[in-house]
Scaffold this active site. Structure first.
Site, PDB file in Angstrom:
ATOM      1  N   ARG A 164      32.561  44.305  46.228  1.00 16.24           N
ATOM      2  CA  ARG A 164      32.310  43.487  45.046  1.00 16.24           C
ATOM      3  C   ARG A 164      31.280  42.546  44.932  1.00 16.24           C
ATOM      4  NH1 ARG A 164      34.872  47.228  44.774  1.00 16.24           N
ATOM      5  NH2 ARG A 164      37.033  47.605  43.391  1.00 16.24           N
ATOM      6  N   SER A 242      39.580  44.663  35.664  1.00 14.47           N
ATOM      7  CA  SER A 242      40.249  43.980  36.699  1.00 14.47           C
ATOM      8  C   SER A 242      39.726  42.332  36.841  1.00 14.47           C
ATOM      9  CB  SER A 242      40.018  44.771  38.085  1.00 14.47           C
ATOM     10  OG  SER A 242      40.657  46.041  37.985  1.00 14.47           O
ATOM     11  N   GLU A 340      37.038  37.865  39.400  1.00 15.02           N
ATOM     12  CA  GLU A 340      36.177  39.011  39.648  1.00 15.02           C
ATOM     13  C   GLU A 340      34.664  38.889  38.849  1.00 15.02           C
ATOM     14  OE1 GLU A 340      36.035  43.856  39.856  1.00 15.02           O
ATOM     15  OE2 GLU A 340      37.531  42.884  41.000  1.00 15.02           O
TER      16      GLU A 340
END
Length: 351
Positions: A164, A242, A340
């Site tokens: 990520r 998410s 995130e």
């Protein structure tokens, strides 16, 4: 290019947070980039690139010049017996691009189906799902350095991809990605379907067509079915996908947690590190469907924060619910969750 003042961005972010930008410029061609940079400098406005708005938390007021890439186009660069190089412009819808690849017999991205956003945003966060990261298939990223106005090319290794993460995420507001080059398989033999529920459903879909071998299209359809069963559609219930990264913890900490919580799922990273699902931690902390109104975790997938007052809620509401969830999970498991989505401040900088 098209210039806007006091531009409403509440419909330009999937979390549907209220946000008004001082200036927004729609870019329809890469030739628009230099004059847009010049305009921002002449008006002493910091620049912010906003792609599909699916992975950002925007402030109530943005005292910046927001660049909105609208570049479109997909074409084949080259093809061999085993691989194909595909160019996709930054403004292409990500899911529709994945569908186009499958329709043309270009395989590898099917595990990333139904992820919201545009192609230009995929390298920034190094999007991933069901055992696949987009960096597995990126050959090159073409971007413009907004500090110099020059075009740059980044081969995969120079993008500094990790979980990520990427060079582009580490250098916010510096690069505007205009095009991504993908290296995909031309054979349907390369299938990644051994992640969670994906294997069983993919095999079931194959058997329905009297096949023993799983095809990438089976994976594609299975991913869509699983995501639709667990994840809310941002067009129906505002969310940015998410919200928390899956924590990677030490083997020692995992062993201790597993002793206390036998049902804790895990994915081995290496001999010393284990990835555990953030959604499971939030769920077991009793927060599925919980949080601080109007920002609540989804009743079917605790990893997703949802906005129950779209175009009214602000980043402050996100902050309250986020902190409550992080603190609750840490108190129960001793694991620190990490957000995130990218948090943007009023000056357009990544906070």
């Amino acid at each position: 290019m098209k210039l806007h003042h006091d531009y409403d961005l509440s419909h330009a972010n999937t979390m549907a947070l209220t946000c008004t930008a001082h200036t927004a410029i729609e870019l329809f061609d890469t030739a628009d980039i230099t004059p847009a940079i010049t305009y921002a400098k002449l008006n002493s406005l910091p620049l912010l690139v906003l792609s599909g708005g699916s992975n950002v938390i925007l402030p109530n007021k943005l005292k910046a010049c927001v660049l909105l890439p609208r570049f479109n186009g997909i074409h084949t660069i080259s093809k061999s017996d085993t691989h194909v190089l595909i160019s996709a412009k930054a403004g292409e819808n990500w899911h529709e691009f994945v569908q186009t690849c499958l329709d043309n017999g270009w395989y590898g991205l099917e595990n990333l189906a139904l992820i919201p956003g545009l192609v230009g945003a995929c390298p920034v966060q190094n999007i991933g799902a069901y055992g696949v990261q987009v960096s597995d298939f990126i050959e090159k990223v073409i971007a413009y350095d907004l500090t110099t106005g020059t075009q740059c090319e980044f081969k995969n290794a120079k993008c500094q991809f990790t979980y990520r993460h990427s060079l582009f995420k580490d250098n916010p507001n510096r690069y505007l990605i205009s095009e991504v080059i993908f290296k995909l398989h031309t054979s349907s033999d390369h299938v990644q379907s051994n992640y969670g529920d994906l294997a069983a459903l993919s095999l079931k879909l194959a058997h329905q067509d009297n096949r023993k071998t799983i095809h990438p299209k089976d994976v594609f359809n299975a991913v869509i079915a699983i995501r639709q069963s667990k994840l809310p559609d941002p067009k129906v219930l505002a969310n940015c996908g998410s919200f928390f990264q899956n924590p990677i913890i030490s083997m020692a900490q995992f062993t201790s947690l597993k002793t206390q919580h036998a049902s804790l799922p895990s994915y081995l990273i290496d001999d010393n590190n284990v990835k555990i699902p953030a959604g499971w931690l939030i769920d077991m902390a009793g927060l599925k469907g919980g949080g601080i109104f109007p920002i609540l975790t989804h009743r079917l997938q605790a990893l997703v924060l949802t906005n129950h007052t779209p175009h009214i809620a602000t980043a402050n509401d996100i902050q309250k619910s986020q902190d409550f969830i992080i603190d609750t999970v840490h108190d129960k498991f001793g694991v620190q969750l990490v957000r995130e989505p990218v948090w943007i401040d009023e000056q357009g900088y990544h906070a």
